[in-house]
Scaffold this motif. Structure first.
Motif, PDB file in Angstrom:
ATOM      1  N   LEU A 104       0.851  -1.174   0.000  1.00 25.20           N
ATOM      2  CA  LEU A 104       0.000   0.000   0.000  1.00 25.20           C
ATOM      3  C   LEU A 104       0.892   1.231   0.000  1.00 25.20           C
ATOM      4  O   LEU A 104       1.994   1.205   0.566  1.00 25.20           O
ATOM      5  N   ILE A 105       0.437   2.286  -0.627  1.00 26.45           N
ATOM      6  CA  ILE A 105       1.145   3.569  -0.577  1.00 26.45           C
ATOM      7  C   ILE A 105       0.173   4.583   0.007  1.00 26.45           C
ATOM      8  O   ILE A 105      -0.940   4.739  -0.492  1.00 26.45           O
ATOM      9  N   HIS A 106       0.594   5.265   1.072  1.00 27.38           N
ATOM     10  CA  HIS A 106      -0.238   6.303   1.656  1.00 27.38           C
ATOM     11  C   HIS A 106      -0.033   7.612   0.901  1.00 27.38           C
ATOM     12  O   HIS A 106       1.102   8.034   0.677  1.00 27.38           O
ATOM     13  N   ALA A 107      -1.137   8.231   0.487  1.00 28.92           N
ATOM     14  CA  ALA A 107      -1.127   9.524  -0.214  1.00 28.92           C
ATOM     15  C   ALA A 107      -0.242   9.481  -1.454  1.00 28.92           C
ATOM     16  O   ALA A 107       0.572  10.373  -1.692  1.00 28.92           O
ATOM     17  N   ALA A 108      -0.414   8.445  -2.264  1.00 28.31           N
ATOM     18  CA  ALA A 108       0.402   8.258  -3.476  1.00 28.31           C
ATOM     19  C   ALA A 108       0.189   9.401  -4.468  1.00 28.31           C
ATOM     20  O   ALA A 108      -0.913   9.949  -4.570  1.00 28.31           O
ATOM     21  N   PRO A 109       1.231   9.744  -5.213  1.00 30.93           N
ATOM     22  CA  PRO A 109       1.064  10.752  -6.262  1.00 30.93           C
ATOM     23  C   PRO A 109       0.033  10.287  -7.296  1.00 30.93           C
ATOM     24  O   PRO A 109      -0.073   9.086  -7.581  1.00 30.93           O
ATOM     25  N   ALA A 110      -0.712  11.231  -7.849  1.00 29.44           N
ATOM     26  CA  ALA A 110      -1.725  10.896  -8.858  1.00 29.44           C
ATOM     27  C   ALA A 110      -1.089  10.277 -10.096  1.00 29.44           C
ATOM     28  O   ALA A 110      -1.665   9.385 -10.715  1.00 29.44           O
ATOM     29  N   ASP A 111       0.075  10.727 -10.462  1.00 33.28           N
ATOM     30  CA  ASP A 111       0.811  10.207 -11.628  1.00 33.28           C
ATOM     31  C   ASP A 111       2.176   9.769 -11.117  1.00 33.28           C
ATOM     32  O   ASP A 111       3.025  10.601 -10.802  1.00 33.28           O
ATOM     33  N   ALA A 112       2.382   8.455 -11.007  1.00 35.24           N
ATOM     34  CA  ALA A 112       3.585   7.938 -10.356  1.00 35.24           C
ATOM     35  C   ALA A 112       4.367   6.986 -11.253  1.00 35.24           C
ATOM     36  O   ALA A 112       3.786   6.245 -12.039  1.00 35.24           O
ATOM     37  N   LYS A 113       5.671   7.032 -11.108  1.00 39.73           N
ATOM     38  CA  LYS A 113       6.564   6.039 -11.704  1.00 39.73           C
ATOM     39  C   LYS A 113       6.981   5.125 -10.563  1.00 39.73           C
ATOM     40  O   LYS A 113       7.513   5.587  -9.552  1.00 39.73           O
ATOM     41  N   ILE A 114       6.725   3.826 -10.715  1.00 34.55           N
ATOM     42  CA  ILE A 114       7.059   2.861  -9.680  1.00 34.55           C
ATOM     43  C   ILE A 114       8.060   1.871 -10.251  1.00 34.55           C
ATOM     44  O   ILE A 114       7.873   1.349 -11.354  1.00 34.55           O
ATOM     45  N   VAL A 121      12.933  -5.598 -11.116  1.00 32.92           N
ATOM     46  CA  VAL A 121      11.897  -6.632 -11.123  1.00 32.92           C
ATOM     47  C   VAL A 121      10.748  -6.172 -12.007  1.00 32.92           C
ATOM     48  O   VAL A 121      10.202  -6.938 -12.797  1.00 32.92           O
ATOM     49  N   ALA A 122      10.359  -4.902 -11.864  1.00 32.64           N
ATOM     50  CA  ALA A 122       9.276  -4.323 -12.660  1.00 32.64           C
ATOM     51  C   ALA A 122       9.365  -2.807 -12.586  1.00 32.64           C
ATOM     52  O   ALA A 122       9.902  -2.248 -11.630  1.00 32.64           O
ATOM     53  N   ARG A 123       8.792  -2.179 -13.602  1.00 38.21           N
ATOM     54  CA  ARG A 123       8.781  -0.712 -13.667  1.00 38.21           C
ATOM     55  C   ARG A 123       7.536  -0.302 -14.440  1.00 38.21           C
ATOM     56  O   ARG A 123       7.196  -0.929 -15.442  1.00 38.21           O
ATOM     57  N   ALA A 124       6.860   0.750 -13.983  1.00 37.95           N
ATOM     58  CA  ALA A 124       5.668   1.223 -14.697  1.00 37.95           C
ATOM     59  C   ALA A 124       5.350   2.656 -14.322  1.00 37.95           C
ATOM     60  O   ALA A 124       5.661   3.107 -13.217  1.00 37.95           O
ATOM     61  N   ASP A 125       4.734   3.357 -15.250  1.00 35.79           N
ATOM     62  CA  ASP A 125       4.126   4.659 -14.990  1.00 35.79           C
ATOM     63  C   ASP A 125       2.645   4.387 -14.779  1.00 35.79           C
ATOM     64  O   ASP A 125       1.985   3.799 -15.644  1.00 35.79           O
ATOM     65  N   LEU A 126       2.129   4.778 -13.620  1.00 35.97           N
ATOM     66  CA  LEU A 126       0.745   4.457 -13.263  1.00 35.97           C
ATOM     67  C   LEU A 126       0.016   5.706 -12.800  1.00 35.97           C
ATOM     68  O   LEU A 126       0.438   6.363 -11.846  1.00 35.97           O
ATOM     69  N   GLU A 127      -1.088   6.019 -13.463  1.00 36.16           N
ATOM     70  CA  GLU A 127      -1.910   7.161 -13.076  1.00 36.16           C
ATOM     71  C   GLU A 127      -3.103   6.688 -12.270  1.00 36.16           C
ATOM     72  O   GLU A 127      -3.600   5.579 -12.464  1.00 36.16           O
ATOM     73  N   ARG A 128      -3.544   7.550 -11.365  1.00 33.48           N
ATOM     74  CA  ARG A 128      -4.747   7.257 -10.591  1.00 33.48           C
ATOM     75  C   ARG A 128      -5.926   7.151 -11.542  1.00 33.48           C
ATOM     76  O   ARG A 128      -6.110   7.989 -12.412  1.00 33.48           O
ATOM     77  N   ALA A 129      -6.728   6.110 -11.363  1.00 34.29           N
ATOM     78  CA  ALA A 129      -7.973   5.956 -12.114  1.00 34.29           C
ATOM     79  C   ALA A 129      -9.105   5.997 -11.098  1.00 34.29           C
ATOM     80  O   ALA A 129      -9.111   5.227 -10.143  1.00 34.29           O
ATOM     81  N   GLY A 130     -10.018   6.889 -11.265  1.00 30.65           N
ATOM     82  CA  GLY A 130     -11.134   6.991 -10.334  1.00 30.65           C
ATOM     83  C   GLY A 130     -10.873   7.991  -9.228  1.00 30.65           C
ATOM     84  O   GLY A 130      -9.952   8.807  -9.292  1.00 30.65           O
ATOM     85  N   GLU A 131     -11.703   7.878  -8.206  1.00 27.73           N
ATOM     86  CA  GLU A 131     -11.670   8.808  -7.082  1.00 27.73           C
ATOM     87  C   GLU A 131     -10.409   8.666  -6.236  1.00 27.73           C
ATOM     88  O   GLU A 131      -9.827   7.585  -6.149  1.00 27.73           O
ATOM     89  N   TYR A 132     -10.033   9.754  -5.583  1.00 26.54           N
ATOM     90  CA  TYR A 132      -8.914   9.742  -4.639  1.00 26.54           C
ATOM     91  C   TYR A 132      -9.249   8.845  -3.458  1.00 26.54           C
ATOM     92  O   TYR A 132     -10.378   8.792  -2.987  1.00 26.54           O
ATOM     93  N   SER A 133      -8.265   8.146  -2.974  1.00 34.10           N
ATOM     94  CA  SER A 133      -8.333   7.411  -1.724  1.00 34.10           C
ATOM     95  C   SER A 133      -7.023   7.662  -0.994  1.00 34.10           C
ATOM     96  O   SER A 133      -5.981   7.835  -1.640  1.00 34.10           O
ATOM     97  N   PRO A 134      -7.018   7.657   0.333  1.00 36.95           N
ATOM     98  CA  PRO A 134      -5.764   7.859   1.050  1.00 36.95           C
ATOM     99  C   PRO A 134      -4.802   6.678   0.906  1.00 36.95           C
ATOM    100  O   PRO A 134      -3.635   6.800   1.239  1.00 36.95           O
ATOM    101  N   MET A 135      -5.273   5.552   0.383  1.00 34.01           N
ATOM    102  CA  MET A 135      -4.407   4.385   0.196  1.00 34.01           C
ATOM    103  C   MET A 135      -4.490   3.892  -1.243  1.00 34.01           C
ATOM    104  O   MET A 135      -5.574   3.798  -1.827  1.00 34.01           O
ATOM    105  N   THR A 136      -3.329   3.567  -1.774  1.00 38.37           N
ATOM    106  CA  THR A 136      -3.221   3.001  -3.108  1.00 38.37           C
ATOM    107  C   THR A 136      -2.614   1.612  -2.974  1.00 38.37           C
ATOM    108  O   THR A 136      -1.592   1.450  -2.310  1.00 38.37           O
ATOM    109  N   LEU A 137      -3.244   0.636  -3.602  1.00 35.89           N
ATOM    110  CA  LEU A 137      -2.736  -0.734  -3.601  1.00 35.89           C
ATOM    111  C   LEU A 137      -1.916  -0.944  -4.865  1.00 35.89           C
ATOM    112  O   LEU A 137      -2.391  -0.683  -5.970  1.00 35.89           O
ATOM    113  N   ILE A 138      -0.683  -1.404  -4.689  1.00 40.35           N
ATOM    114  CA  ILE A 138       0.193  -1.750  -5.807  1.00 40.35           C
ATOM    115  C   ILE A 138       0.372  -3.264  -5.783  1.00 40.35           C
ATOM    116  O   ILE A 138       0.740  -3.834  -4.753  1.00 40.35           O
TER     117      ILE A 138
END
Length: 136
Positions: free
Chosen positions: A32-42, A52-69
């Motif tokens: 989980l990432i707390h308060a993740a950037p809306a547009d993130a490179k992970i 192991v892995a790399r991706a550019d991931l944008e928030r889809a949908g409503e804001y939440s204080p937690m993001t599951l990766i």
């Protein structure tokens, strides 16, 4: 083997801004990432400094204080979540690089407030796959 999770905001500066560089045991394929950037490179790097892995991931949908990766093979998926007991025990990556383990979460039905608890532990030298002793 320990994994390093690099999280950068793609917004700001010419090449984005560092959000967090965190270390977890390699067995975690979900964090989980707390308060993740809306547009993130992970980027996930193993203990041998291999990506192991790399991706550019944008928030889809409503804001939440937690993001599951979630890591699925070489692919990374992102979803905005309101944690439930099924996510307890996962690492929570925090801005600046700290990592805690989610122990409890609750929120109002209208999601106007939330309350959570995370646990921190550490071991000098960060040996591979170290975990704190189980509660007795």
């Amino acid at each position: 083997m320990n994994w390093t999770w690099n999280v950068r905001s793609n917004d700001g500066a010419m090449n984005g801004l560092e959000f967090a560089r965190c270390t977890t045991a390699g067995g975690f394929r979900r964090v989980l990432i707390h308060a993740a950037p809306a547009d993130a490179k992970i980027e996930i790097i193993d203990g041998n400094d291999q990506v192991v892995a790399r991706a550019d991931l944008e928030r889809a949908g409503e804001y939440s204080p937690m993001t599951l990766i979630e890591l699925d093979g070489g692919a990374i998926r992102r979803s905005e979540v309101w944690p439930d007991p099924g996510l307890y025990g996962l690492p929570v990556l925090l801005a600046g690089g700290e990592v805690g383990i989610l122990r409890r979460w609750r929120h109002s039905e209208d999601r106007s407030w939330w309350q959570w608890s995370i646990e921190f532990s550490n071991h000098t030298g960060r040996p591979d796959d170290w975990a704190p002793p189980a509660d007795s």
